[in-house]
Motif scaffolding. Sequence first.
Motif, PDB file in Angstrom:
ATOM      1  N   LEU A  86      43.129  38.634  25.224  1.00 34.35           N
ATOM      2  CA  LEU A  86      43.403  40.059  25.104  1.00 34.35           C
ATOM      3  C   LEU A  86      42.173  40.922  25.396  1.00 34.35           C
ATOM      4  O   LEU A  86      42.292  42.019  25.950  1.00 34.35           O
ATOM      5  N   PHE A  87      40.990  40.436  25.044  1.00 32.71           N
ATOM      6  CA  PHE A  87      39.804  41.282  25.164  1.00 32.71           C
ATOM      7  C   PHE A  87      38.881  40.881  26.311  1.00 32.71           C
ATOM      8  O   PHE A  87      37.899  41.566  26.591  1.00 32.71           O
ATOM      9  N   GLU A  88      39.203  39.813  27.037  1.00 30.25           N
ATOM     10  CA  GLU A  88      38.268  39.319  28.040  1.00 30.25           C
ATOM     11  C   GLU A  88      38.068  40.272  29.219  1.00 30.25           C
ATOM     12  O   GLU A  88      36.938  40.533  29.635  1.00 30.25           O
ATOM     13  N   LEU A  89      39.148  40.783  29.779  1.00 32.12           N
ATOM     14  CA  LEU A  89      39.022  41.684  30.926  1.00 32.12           C
ATOM     15  C   LEU A  89      38.243  42.950  30.569  1.00 32.12           C
ATOM     16  O   LEU A  89      37.271  43.288  31.248  1.00 32.12           O
ATOM     17  N   PRO A  90      38.619  43.691  29.498  1.00 29.95           N
ATOM     18  CA  PRO A  90      37.815  44.870  29.164  1.00 29.95           C
ATOM     19  C   PRO A  90      36.366  44.513  28.821  1.00 29.95           C
ATOM     20  O   PRO A  90      35.449  45.274  29.130  1.00 29.95           O
ATOM     21  N   SER A  91      36.153  43.348  28.211  1.00 30.35           N
ATOM     22  CA  SER A  91      34.790  42.936  27.876  1.00 30.35           C
ATOM     23  C   SER A  91      33.950  42.739  29.137  1.00 30.35           C
ATOM     24  O   SER A  91      32.795  43.183  29.207  1.00 30.35           O
ATOM     25  N   ASN A  92      34.527  42.102  30.156  1.00 30.04           N
ATOM     26  CA  ASN A  92      33.769  41.844  31.381  1.00 30.04           C
ATOM     27  C   ASN A  92      33.483  43.139  32.152  1.00 30.04           C
ATOM     28  O   ASN A  92      32.411  43.312  32.720  1.00 30.04           O
ATOM     29  N   ILE A  93      34.451  44.054  32.150  1.00 32.87           N
ATOM     30  CA  ILE A  93      34.240  45.341  32.820  1.00 32.87           C
ATOM     31  C   ILE A  93      33.157  46.145  32.090  1.00 32.87           C
ATOM     32  O   ILE A  93      32.294  46.772  32.718  1.00 32.87           O
ATOM     33  N   LEU A  94      33.173  46.080  30.746  1.00 34.58           N
ATOM     34  CA  LEU A  94      32.141  46.768  29.973  1.00 34.58           C
ATOM     35  C   LEU A  94      30.756  46.182  30.235  1.00 34.58           C
ATOM     36  O   LEU A  94      29.766  46.907  30.322  1.00 34.58           O
ATOM     37  N   MET A  95      30.690  44.847  30.390  1.00 39.84           N
ATOM     38  CA  MET A  95      29.397  44.238  30.680  1.00 39.84           C
ATOM     39  C   MET A  95      28.865  44.698  32.034  1.00 39.84           C
ATOM     40  O   MET A  95      27.676  44.971  32.192  1.00 39.84           O
ATOM     41  N   SER A 374      33.057  28.065  42.000  1.00 39.25           N
ATOM     42  CA  SER A 374      32.542  28.324  43.346  1.00 39.25           C
ATOM     43  C   SER A 374      33.672  28.724  44.297  1.00 39.25           C
ATOM     44  O   SER A 374      33.416  29.235  45.384  1.00 39.25           O
ATOM     45  N   LEU A 375      34.936  28.522  43.887  1.00 38.95           N
ATOM     46  CA  LEU A 375      36.070  28.936  44.724  1.00 38.95           C
ATOM     47  C   LEU A 375      36.281  30.445  44.688  1.00 38.95           C
ATOM     48  O   LEU A 375      36.112  31.111  45.714  1.00 38.95           O
ATOM     49  N   PRO A 376      36.633  31.045  43.527  1.00 43.48           N
ATOM     50  CA  PRO A 376      36.894  32.503  43.537  1.00 43.48           C
ATOM     51  C   PRO A 376      35.663  33.335  43.830  1.00 43.48           C
ATOM     52  O   PRO A 376      35.778  34.406  44.443  1.00 43.48           O
ATOM     53  N   THR A 377      34.455  32.880  43.418  1.00 44.63           N
ATOM     54  CA  THR A 377      33.264  33.688  43.690  1.00 44.63           C
ATOM     55  C   THR A 377      32.847  33.615  45.157  1.00 44.63           C
ATOM     56  O   THR A 377      31.937  34.335  45.575  1.00 44.63           O
ATOM     57  N   ALA A 378      33.506  32.777  45.943  1.00 48.27           N
ATOM     58  CA  ALA A 378      33.254  32.754  47.387  1.00 48.27           C
ATOM     59  C   ALA A 378      33.891  33.955  48.079  1.00 48.27           C
ATOM     60  O   ALA A 378      33.490  34.327  49.174  1.00 48.27           O
ATOM     61  N   PHE A 379      34.897  34.591  47.440  1.00 47.14           N
ATOM     62  CA  PHE A 379      35.524  35.755  48.079  1.00 47.14           C
ATOM     63  C   PHE A 379      35.598  36.973  47.148  1.00 47.14           C
ATOM     64  O   PHE A 379      36.297  37.934  47.431  1.00 47.14           O
ATOM     65  N   SER A 381      33.033  39.735  44.681  1.00 45.92           N
ATOM     66  CA  SER A 381      31.703  40.153  44.261  1.00 45.92           C
ATOM     67  C   SER A 381      31.783  41.525  43.607  1.00 45.92           C
ATOM     68  O   SER A 381      32.802  42.208  43.693  1.00 45.92           O
ATOM     69  N   GLY A 382      30.685  41.935  42.938  1.00 48.38           N
ATOM     70  CA  GLY A 382      30.594  43.252  42.329  1.00 48.38           C
ATOM     71  C   GLY A 382      31.694  43.531  41.320  1.00 48.38           C
ATOM     72  O   GLY A 382      32.052  42.685  40.512  1.00 48.38           O
ATOM     73  N   ALA A 383      32.257  44.746  41.352  1.00 47.36           N
ATOM     74  CA  ALA A 383      33.303  45.132  40.412  1.00 47.36           C
ATOM     75  C   ALA A 383      34.546  44.275  40.608  1.00 47.36           C
ATOM     76  O   ALA A 383      35.272  43.965  39.655  1.00 47.36           O
ATOM     77  N   THR A 384      34.820  43.875  41.865  1.00 41.71           N
ATOM     78  CA  THR A 384      35.948  42.991  42.136  1.00 41.71           C
ATOM     79  C   THR A 384      35.778  41.674  41.387  1.00 41.71           C
ATOM     80  O   THR A 384      36.713  41.157  40.781  1.00 41.71           O
ATOM     81  N   ALA A 385      34.556  41.117  41.429  1.00 42.93           N
ATOM     82  CA  ALA A 385      34.297  39.869  40.730  1.00 42.93           C
ATOM     83  C   ALA A 385      34.409  40.055  39.222  1.00 42.93           C
ATOM     84  O   ALA A 385      34.926  39.184  38.517  1.00 42.93           O
ATOM     85  N   ALA A 386      33.916  41.176  38.706  1.00 46.03           N
ATOM     86  CA  ALA A 386      33.988  41.431  37.263  1.00 46.03           C
ATOM     87  C   ALA A 386      35.432  41.367  36.783  1.00 46.03           C
ATOM     88  O   ALA A 386      35.742  40.742  35.757  1.00 46.03           O
ATOM     89  N   ALA A 387      36.331  42.015  37.529  1.00 52.27           N
ATOM     90  CA  ALA A 387      37.748  42.000  37.157  1.00 52.27           C
ATOM     91  C   ALA A 387      38.392  40.662  37.482  1.00 52.27           C
ATOM     92  O   ALA A 387      39.105  40.079  36.660  1.00 52.27           O
ATOM     93  N   GLY A 388      38.147  40.157  38.699  1.00 46.43           N
ATOM     94  CA  GLY A 388      38.804  38.923  39.137  1.00 46.43           C
ATOM     95  C   GLY A 388      38.440  37.728  38.290  1.00 46.43           C
ATOM     96  O   GLY A 388      39.314  36.943  37.889  1.00 46.43           O
ATOM     97  N   ILE A 389      37.142  37.559  38.000  1.00 50.48           N
ATOM     98  CA  ILE A 389      36.701  36.424  37.175  1.00 50.48           C
ATOM     99  C   ILE A 389      37.308  36.525  35.787  1.00 50.48           C
ATOM    100  O   ILE A 389      37.767  35.531  35.211  1.00 50.48           O
ATOM    101  N   ALA A 390      37.329  37.732  35.226  1.00 50.02           N
ATOM    102  CA  ALA A 390      37.894  37.908  33.888  1.00 50.02           C
ATOM    103  C   ALA A 390      39.388  37.598  33.858  1.00 50.02           C
ATOM    104  O   ALA A 390      39.882  36.964  32.929  1.00 50.02           O
ATOM    105  N   ILE A 391      40.125  38.052  34.888  1.00 51.98           N
ATOM    106  CA  ILE A 391      41.566  37.782  34.936  1.00 51.98           C
ATOM    107  C   ILE A 391      41.827  36.280  35.043  1.00 51.98           C
ATOM    108  O   ILE A 391      42.630  35.712  34.295  1.00 51.98           O
TER     109      ILE A 391
END
Length: 445
Positions: A86-95, A374-379, A381-391
């Motif tokens: 529940l809190f992972e996505l907002p936490s990563n965006i805040l970081m 190494s798969l998702p971080t290959a495509f 980065s930046g704010a996209t990665a912050a949201a994508g990795i958290a999701i």
Amino acid sequence: MSSYQATSARPASTTDAAGQPGAAEIERTYGKVFWRIVPFLMLCYVVAYLDRVNVGFAKLQMSQDLAFSETVFGLGAGVFFVGYFLFELPSNILMHRLGARIWIARIMITWGVMSALFVFVQTPTQFYALRFLLGLAEAGFYPGVILYLTYWFPSHRRAKIIAVFMSAIPVSGIFGNPLSGWIMQTFDSHHGFAGWQWMFVIEAVPAIAVGIATILYLDNGIASAKWLTPREKKLLADEIAAQPQEQAKSHSLGAVFRDPRTWWMSLIYFAFVTGQYGLTFWMPTLVKSTGVTGAFQIGLLSAIPFLVAIVVMNVMGHSADKRRERRWHLIGPALAGAVGFSVAASYANNTAVSIAFLSIAAAGVLTCAPLFWSLPTAFMSGATAAAGIAIINSIGNLAGFASPYMIGYLKDLTHSTQTGMYVLAAMLVIGALAVWLTPARLVNR
């Protein structure tokens, strides 16, 4: 880690004819970054993982003292991941917005406090509530660190770096399992507290201490690192900027949700995390079921699979970066993990065979996690990665809820861990198949 040790002894300056940094200077600079941040992040994750899974050891006494069934324990172990989700996505965006230094420190201090409060648990409801709050407190730490590493290392270096960072999981098992067993056995009944209560209090202290140290030690990124020279900062920034063009694109949060690659990566990670937490939460119980007695002895034997895993995951991470190949480096460990679970389940009454194949299972499932990122971080980065990795991490870690609850329920139903381990093996096969279906051009960068 050995490659960075080797580069540290090279000559102080190696540039090409145009004054651009040469290969030796690049390697030396990355070695400097590695030794500055990765060991510290590993320490943070050792503490994080210990406080997340030490409930598996507490179960050896806690279930009997509080009359918790296997299902109650499994649900309590898993409900951590509901709060985490529940809190992972907002936490990563805040970081990403507030900076890693303060936010990672906040995470560690709050989860340390929550972990210590387990000393007061008496009922299943209290157990569930504190596990949920612990997940809420820790949410964002792991994906936050993965995001943080993308600030420093380009995609073709990350598999090895993430594998070294995630060595903290087996390190936590190697030292944490015997430590947890020793605390429970040694401090049991001291000053009226059970061994499992002492374990929660003692193992919460490092989280708070390291959280405070984070404020003093960690930098938010390349630009704020006073220990780097201007030339080194430019070198690192240029390396990040030189990644494949697709990484540099900026996308809205909605676009990340609509991207089918996000959901495909989530499916793969869910399969691998099912195996990971099935192993780490239930390892003490699996070892005990082979006939081993005594919390400390169980802790020592439980450390063996993690010793094997720490070697395999680093060898595979180095190989994946060297060859710039991701898919088969993931498929192999996933299938090996499936074999390990299946054989260990079939020989559940034989300690030697069970430990040997649990070691294969541990090497497989724990190798999958760092190589997966190494798969998702290959495509991304930046704010996209912050949201994508958290999701991806949020959805994948729902397996951390499903896996221990499923094993606990099946153990109550069948009075055996066999069926649950076969399910873990099947999930690893599904994950391997999904990786095989992922286009190589998308992830081999």
